[in-house]
Write an enzyme that holds these catalytic residues in place. Structure first.
Site, short mmCIF file in Angstrom:
data_model
loop_
_atom_site.label_atom_id
_atom_site.label_comp_id
_atom_site.label_asym_id
_atom_site.label_seq_id
_atom_site.Cartn_x
_atom_site.Cartn_y
_atom_site.Cartn_z
N TRP A 130 0.90 -1.37 -0.11
CA TRP A 130 0.21 0.21 0.04
C TRP A 130 1.00 1.52 -0.14
O TRP A 130 1.94 1.41 0.74
CB TRP A 130 -1.24 -0.28 1.64
CG TRP A 130 -1.54 0.96 1.66
CD1 TRP A 130 -2.86 1.59 0.48
CD2 TRP A 130 -1.96 2.05 2.78
NE1 TRP A 130 -3.46 2.79 0.77
CE2 TRP A 130 -2.40 3.22 2.04
CE3 TRP A 130 -1.31 1.59 4.07
CZ2 TRP A 130 -3.61 3.17 3.13
CZ3 TRP A 130 -2.01 2.83 4.81
CH2 TRP A 130 -3.03 3.33 4.33
N ASP A 211 -2.08 -6.62 8.48
CA ASP A 211 -2.54 -5.33 8.55
C ASP A 211 -4.15 -5.79 7.82
O ASP A 211 -4.06 -6.40 6.85
CB ASP A 211 -1.73 -5.00 7.01
CG ASP A 211 -2.79 -3.29 6.62
OD1 ASP A 211 -4.29 -2.83 7.18
OD2 ASP A 211 -2.24 -2.42 6.38
N LYS A 246 -14.09 -1.17 5.05
CA LYS A 246 -14.89 -1.37 3.98
C LYS A 246 -15.53 -2.15 4.10
O LYS A 246 -16.28 -2.00 3.27
CB LYS A 246 -13.66 -1.79 3.13
CG LYS A 246 -12.20 -1.53 3.22
CD LYS A 246 -12.04 -0.50 2.10
CE LYS A 246 -10.66 -0.22 2.65
NZ LYS A 246 -10.40 1.95 1.66
C1 LMR Z 1 -6.93 2.71 -0.70
O1 LMR Z 1 -5.69 1.53 -0.70
O2 LMR Z 1 -7.51 2.74 -1.61
C2 LMR Z 1 -7.48 2.99 0.72
O3 LMR Z 1 -6.62 2.14 1.49
C3 LMR Z 1 -7.92 4.42 1.40
C4 LMR Z 1 -6.20 4.52 1.07
O4 LMR Z 1 -7.07 5.87 2.43
O5 LMR Z 1 -5.73 5.00 0.52
#
Ligand code: LMR
Length: 397
Positions: A130, A211, A246
């Site tokens: 992420w 996570d 989510k």
């Molecule tokens: C994403 O990966 O799009 C979500 O987890 C929202 C975010 O806060 O980035």
């Protein structure tokens, strides 16, 4: 005082939403931020959430502070959802849960906890991961490193390279794993691979940090917790960062949790006291409403059953859009085989589109996705899929 401050770059995910909102093209498509959208392109309030909210507003009698770790009833509901009722970590009283503002809040508390209590530890992130992970832990002063995860050749998990990397990690380091629905690749370990990873992490003396932001969006609410539960062997320690953005559609309510599992009840109490210090010096104590909604739904058997159905509906819609995307890409004559998209789990598809292709999709077609080529599959609808696939075919020709 501010004259020499430089303009910061836009956030790679949330910045996309700002750009999307500013785009005047009526045919624009938002496949950026990970937010569920229904077939009409809206992000609905779940019926269970609306009902729970009504009940809370009708019955609440105070707006006084919550405890630093939030309401104990919420913590208990989160633990039951995460581990399953009667799990050994619960009966041994070696798990402590604190309610945090969203999953990102949980990650930041985890970062502060690691920085304050595990001096010298580095945190290992999957390659890719992420977009915000590195920045959150850097802000907490935790050094980060990368381990192999994605195998471009097979569009699958690089399990051998991953296990080999784990074997090089120094004991006492922390490894962050995505509990399910890996963001951004959508590629999760099989149950046999989870067992191998958990064994390697244990052998190496690492602390796993799970996570866990998409429970219920992969295979099912219980099934999606199976990987995480591999790390819960008697005496094992771990950290879990949960998000209910989510699976309850509670994005703007900011509701999440950090759970720590210690070797025994005594160590758990000490670790929890340190967690409380991290929270107190950050946001003091959590905002109540979102967590009250989650607790109300999880502890009322009719609402819970209804919510499980709502999660299943969201999951099924995403699966259906995944198959539709693959089918339409083939029909439109896309180069290559996109069948791998059907094997990915969760909200995202790692499309293989390159950064220049992503830029062209945005600039020429008003189609927004993350620079890594990550597509939010929930942003696809029967109405926009043809235009999307034609644009993908055009930029990959
Ligand atoms: C994403 O990966 O799009 C979500 O987890 C929202 C975010 O806060 O980035």
């Amino acid at each position: 005082m501010f004259q020499n401050i430089e303009l910061a770059p836009r956030d790679p995910i949330l910045g996309l939403s700002e750009a999307f909102r500013a785009d005047a093209n009526p045919q624009k498509i938002n496949l950026g931020v990970g937010v569920f959208q229904d077939e009409a392109g809206t992000t609905p309030i779940l019926a269970t959430v609306a009902e729970a909210s009504r009940r809370i507003v009708a019955s609440q009698t105070t707006k006084s502070y919550l405890p630093i770790t939030g309401a104990p009833e919420y913590a208990a509901a989160v633990q039951e959802l995460t581990f399953g009722a009667g799990h050994e970590v619960l009966t041994s009283k070696r798990a402590a849960t604190a309610h945090t503002p969203g999953g990102t809040g949980a990650l930041r508390v985890a970062g502060d906890f690691i920085a304050n209590n595990l001096p010298g530890a580095s945190l290992w992130l999957s390659q890719p991961t992420w977009e915000n992970h590195g920045a959150v832990f850097a802000a907490a002063g935790v050094p980060t490193k990368n381990y192999a995860y994605f195998d471009k050749a097979t569009n699958g998990l690089a399990i051998d390279a991953l296990l080999a990397d784990i074997r090089t990690m120094p004991a006492g380091d922390v490894i962050l794993l995505h509990g399910c629905c890996h963001n951004p690749t959508g590629i999760d370990p099989t149950s046999a691979e989870w067992k191998q990873i958990a064994a390697a992490v244990r052998e190496r003396g690492l602390l796993p940090l799970l996570d866990f932001a998409y429970q219920g969006f992969g295979v099912g609410i219980v099934e999606d917790a199976a990987g995480l539960r591999e790390f819960c062997a008697p005496g094992a320690e771990l950290l879990i960062c949960s998000s209910f953005s989510k699976n309850f559609g509670l994005y703007r309510e900011r509701v999440g949790a950090i759970t720590l599992v210690a070797a025994n009840a005594k160590e758990c109490a000490a670790a929890e006291s340190q967690l409380k210090r991290c929270i107190r010096t950050n946001y003091s104590n959590p905002p109540a409403h979102g967590a009250e909604i989650v607790k109300t739904i999880l502890t009322d058997s009719a609402l819970r059953t209804q919510w499980e159905g709502e999660v299943a509906e969201m999951r099924q819609r995403i699966h259906a859009m995944r198959s539709l995307l693959v089918k339409k890409l083939a029909e439109k004559g896309a180069r290559g085989n996109y069948e791998f998209i059907n094997r990915q789990q969760g909200m995202f598809s790692f499309s293989g589109l390159t950064p220049p292709q992503v830029d062209r999709l945005r600039d020429e077609y008003a189609i927004y996705m993350v620079g890594s080529g990550r597509i939010n599959v929930a942003g696809i609808t029967a109405k926009n899929v043809d235009r999307l696939c034609e644009a993908i075919v055009a930029v990959t020709r």
